[in-house]
Design a protein around this motif. Structure first.
Motif, PDB file in Angstrom:
ATOM      1  N   SER A  18       2.070   8.971  22.516  1.00  0.00           N
ATOM      2  CA  SER A  18       1.998   9.327  21.099  1.00  0.00           C
ATOM      3  C   SER A  18       0.609   9.052  20.533  1.00  0.00           C
ATOM      4  CB  SER A  18       3.041   8.548  20.303  1.00  0.00           C
ATOM      5  OG  SER A  18       4.336   8.891  20.713  1.00  0.00           O
ATOM      6  N   LEU A  19       0.035   7.908  20.881  1.00  0.00           N
ATOM      7  CA  LEU A  19      -1.296   7.569  20.374  1.00  0.00           C
ATOM      8  C   LEU A  19      -2.365   8.517  20.911  1.00  0.00           C
ATOM      9  CD1 LEU A  19      -1.131   3.678  20.589  1.00  0.00           C
ATOM     10  CD2 LEU A  19      -1.037   5.090  18.536  1.00  0.00           C
ATOM     11  N   VAL A  20      -2.292   8.852  22.184  1.00  0.00           N
ATOM     12  CA  VAL A  20      -3.269   9.777  22.765  1.00  0.00           C
ATOM     13  C   VAL A  20      -3.127  11.164  22.146  1.00  0.00           C
ATOM     14  CG1 VAL A  20      -3.953  10.947  24.901  1.00  0.00           C
ATOM     15  CG2 VAL A  20      -3.501   8.494  24.916  1.00  0.00           C
ATOM     16  N   THR A  21      -1.896  11.599  21.927  1.00  0.00           N
ATOM     17  CA  THR A  21      -1.671  12.907  21.296  1.00  0.00           C
ATOM     18  C   THR A  21      -2.233  12.931  19.884  1.00  0.00           C
ATOM     19  OG1 THR A  21       0.309  13.244  22.624  1.00  0.00           O
ATOM     20  CG2 THR A  21       0.072  14.605  20.660  1.00  0.00           C
ATOM     21  N   GLU A  22      -2.027  11.861  19.117  1.00  0.00           N
ATOM     22  CA  GLU A  22      -2.596  11.792  17.773  1.00  0.00           C
ATOM     23  C   GLU A  22      -4.123  11.817  17.826  1.00  0.00           C
ATOM     24  OE1 GLU A  22      -1.274  11.970  14.688  1.00  0.00           O
ATOM     25  OE2 GLU A  22       0.607  12.409  15.743  1.00  0.00           O
ATOM     26  N   GLY A  23      -4.701  11.147  18.808  1.00  0.00           N
ATOM     27  CA  GLY A  23      -6.148  11.183  18.979  1.00  0.00           C
ATOM     28  C   GLY A  23      -6.652  12.587  19.276  1.00  0.00           C
ATOM     29  N   ILE A  24      -5.945  13.292  20.133  1.00  0.00           N
ATOM     30  CA  ILE A  24      -6.324  14.679  20.450  1.00  0.00           C
ATOM     31  C   ILE A  24      -6.198  15.556  19.215  1.00  0.00           C
ATOM     32  CG2 ILE A  24      -5.647  16.732  21.767  1.00  0.00           C
ATOM     33  CD1 ILE A  24      -4.900  14.803  24.070  1.00  0.00           C
ATOM     34  N   LYS A  25      -5.144  15.346  18.429  1.00  0.00           N
ATOM     35  CA  LYS A  25      -4.961  16.129  17.199  1.00  0.00           C
ATOM     36  C   LYS A  25      -6.108  15.891  16.224  1.00  0.00           C
ATOM     37  CE  LYS A  25      -0.516  16.291  15.602  1.00  0.00           C
ATOM     38  NZ  LYS A  25       0.821  15.724  15.299  1.00  0.00           N
ATOM     39  N   ASN A  26      -6.558  14.641  16.109  1.00  0.00           N
ATOM     40  CA  ASN A  26      -7.655  14.333  15.190  1.00  0.00           C
ATOM     41  C   ASN A  26      -8.985  14.894  15.671  1.00  0.00           C
ATOM     42  OD1 ASN A  26      -6.013  12.976  13.398  1.00  0.00           O
ATOM     43  ND2 ASN A  26      -6.317  10.997  14.388  1.00  0.00           N
ATOM     44  N   VAL A  27      -9.205  14.889  16.962  1.00  0.00           N
ATOM     45  CA  VAL A  27     -10.463  15.404  17.512  1.00  0.00           C
ATOM     46  C   VAL A  27     -10.494  16.932  17.462  1.00  0.00           C
ATOM     47  CG1 VAL A  27     -11.798  15.623  19.653  1.00  0.00           C
ATOM     48  CG2 VAL A  27     -10.878  13.405  18.973  1.00  0.00           C
ATOM     49  N   ALA A  28      -9.362  17.573  17.706  1.00  0.00           N
ATOM     50  CA  ALA A  28      -9.317  19.036  17.825  1.00  0.00           C
ATOM     51  C   ALA A  28      -8.966  19.735  16.515  1.00  0.00           C
ATOM     52  CB  ALA A  28      -8.307  19.422  18.896  1.00  0.00           C
ATOM     53  N   THR A  29      -8.959  19.038  15.384  1.00  0.00           N
ATOM     54  CA  THR A  29      -8.600  19.643  14.110  1.00  0.00           C
ATOM     55  C   THR A  29      -9.578  20.756  13.747  1.00  0.00           C
ATOM     56  OG1 THR A  29      -7.666  17.561  13.368  1.00  0.00           O
ATOM     57  CG2 THR A  29      -8.160  19.160  11.670  1.00  0.00           C
ATOM     58  N   ASP A  30      -9.032  21.894  13.402  1.00  0.00           N
ATOM     59  CA  ASP A  30      -9.791  23.073  12.946  1.00  0.00           C
ATOM     60  C   ASP A  30     -10.739  23.643  13.995  1.00  0.00           C
ATOM     61  OD1 ASP A  30      -8.550  22.947  10.480  1.00  0.00           O
ATOM     62  OD2 ASP A  30     -10.123  21.675   9.624  1.00  0.00           O
ATOM     63  N   LYS A  31     -10.699  23.159  15.206  1.00  0.00           N
ATOM     64  CA  LYS A  31     -11.550  23.708  16.253  1.00  0.00           C
ATOM     65  C   LYS A  31     -10.793  24.713  17.114  1.00  0.00           C
ATOM     66  CE  LYS A  31     -14.392  19.598  16.496  1.00  0.00           C
ATOM     67  NZ  LYS A  31     -14.750  18.416  17.254  1.00  0.00           N
ATOM     68  N   ILE A  42       2.095  17.582  27.891  1.00  0.00           N
ATOM     69  CA  ILE A  42       1.100  17.435  28.960  1.00  0.00           C
ATOM     70  C   ILE A  42       0.540  16.011  28.981  1.00  0.00           C
ATOM     71  CG2 ILE A  42      -1.206  18.178  29.714  1.00  0.00           C
ATOM     72  CD1 ILE A  42      -0.418  21.000  28.704  1.00  0.00           C
ATOM     73  N   THR A  43       0.260  15.480  27.809  1.00  0.00           N
ATOM     74  CA  THR A  43      -0.232  14.103  27.723  1.00  0.00           C
ATOM     75  C   THR A  43       0.789  13.124  28.282  1.00  0.00           C
ATOM     76  OG1 THR A  43      -1.513  14.668  25.758  1.00  0.00           O
ATOM     77  CG2 THR A  43      -1.093  12.328  26.145  1.00  0.00           C
ATOM     78  N   ALA A  44       2.061  13.318  27.938  1.00  0.00           N
ATOM     79  CA  ALA A  44       3.118  12.425  28.420  1.00  0.00           C
ATOM     80  C   ALA A  44       3.286  12.524  29.929  1.00  0.00           C
ATOM     81  CB  ALA A  44       4.427  12.738  27.720  1.00  0.00           C
ATOM     82  N   LEU A  45       3.168  13.718  30.484  1.00  0.00           N
ATOM     83  CA  LEU A  45       3.248  13.868  31.935  1.00  0.00           C
ATOM     84  C   LEU A  45       2.125  13.100  32.631  1.00  0.00           C
ATOM     85  CD1 LEU A  45       4.184  17.632  32.354  1.00  0.00           C
ATOM     86  CD2 LEU A  45       5.509  15.677  33.140  1.00  0.00           C
ATOM     87  N   ILE A  46       0.927  13.195  32.074  1.00  0.00           N
ATOM     88  CA  ILE A  46      -0.212  12.500  32.678  1.00  0.00           C
ATOM     89  C   ILE A  46      -0.063  10.992  32.529  1.00  0.00           C
ATOM     90  CG2 ILE A  46      -2.708  12.126  32.484  1.00  0.00           C
ATOM     91  CD1 ILE A  46      -2.887  15.132  31.683  1.00  0.00           C
ATOM     92  N   VAL A  47       0.279  10.534  31.322  1.00  0.00           N
ATOM     93  CA  VAL A  47       0.410   9.094  31.076  1.00  0.00           C
ATOM     94  C   VAL A  47       1.593   8.519  31.856  1.00  0.00           C
ATOM     95  CG1 VAL A  47       0.948   7.373  29.313  1.00  0.00           C
ATOM     96  CG2 VAL A  47      -0.749   9.132  28.849  1.00  0.00           C
ATOM     97  N   MET A  83       8.145  12.630  21.734  1.00  0.00           N
ATOM     98  CA  MET A  83       8.284  13.705  20.748  1.00  0.00           C
ATOM     99  C   MET A  83       9.317  13.371  19.678  1.00  0.00           C
ATOM    100  SD  MET A  83       7.696  17.378  22.490  1.00  0.00           S
ATOM    101  CE  MET A  83       8.426  17.247  24.087  1.00  0.00           C
ATOM    102  N   VAL A  84      10.191  12.441  19.933  1.00  0.00           N
ATOM    103  CA  VAL A  84      11.166  11.895  18.992  1.00  0.00           C
ATOM    104  C   VAL A  84      11.886  12.968  18.178  1.00  0.00           C
ATOM    105  CG1 VAL A  84      11.585  10.270  17.129  1.00  0.00           C
ATOM    106  CG2 VAL A  84       9.796   9.805  18.772  1.00  0.00           C
ATOM    107  N   GLY A  85      13.060  13.280  18.597  1.00  0.00           N
ATOM    108  CA  GLY A  85      13.910  14.168  17.825  1.00  0.00           C
ATOM    109  C   GLY A  85      14.185  15.489  18.506  1.00  0.00           C
ATOM    110  N   PHE A  86      15.384  15.986  18.286  1.00  0.00           N
ATOM    111  CA  PHE A  86      15.817  17.232  18.901  1.00  0.00           C
ATOM    112  C   PHE A  86      15.002  18.412  18.405  1.00  0.00           C
ATOM    113  CE2 PHE A  86      18.531  21.022  18.729  1.00  0.00           C
ATOM    114  CZ  PHE A  86      18.745  21.204  20.086  1.00  0.00           C
ATOM    115  N   ASP A  87      14.617  18.410  17.114  1.00  0.00           N
ATOM    116  CA  ASP A  87      13.873  19.540  16.564  1.00  0.00           C
ATOM    117  C   ASP A  87      12.532  19.725  17.257  1.00  0.00           C
ATOM    118  OD1 ASP A  87      15.905  20.046  14.791  1.00  0.00           O
ATOM    119  OD2 ASP A  87      14.990  18.901  13.162  1.00  0.00           O
TER     120      ASP A  87
END
Length: 101
Positions: A18-31, A42-47, A83-87
């Motif tokens: 979750s932390l790595v995914t949030e980091g990727i989201k912050n780095v890749a914003t608007d790019k 993909i991050t969870a599979l690697i971690v 990912m927490v949650g069925f949705d």
């Protein structure tokens, strides 16, 4: 691997994913227009897979076919937990199956 160790590793890997995914989201914003559920998976599979391999190495567990399968399954399980949650899981499955070329 005991059930207790599995749950401890799963909890740790899901938090790290979750932390790595949030980091990727912050780095890749608007790019780039990324599907964040796919990035989380993909991050969870690697971690999860890599973390389980590290656990095996540090505890002298042999790398057999079954243990490699367990590592991959740990990655999938940490993806589902992070990912927490069925949705979110349902949305990720829809995004994977509906490839917009």
């Amino acid at each position: 691997m005991t059930t207790t160790m599995f749950l401890i590793l799963l909890s740790g890997f899901s938090v790290i994913s979750s932390l790595v995914t949030e980091g990727i989201k912050n780095v890749a914003t608007d790019k780039v227009n990324l599907s964040y559920n796919i990035v989380a998976l993909i991050t969870a599979l690697i971690v999860g897979g890599g973390g389980t391999a590290v656990y095996y190495q540090l505890n002298a567990v042999p790398f057999t076919v079954n243990n490699v399968i367990y590592a991959v399954l740990m990655g999938l399980a940490s993806g589902l937990v992070s990912m927490v949650g069925f949705d979110k899981v349902k949305q990720a499955i829809v995004q994977i199956t509906n490839k917009k070329g």
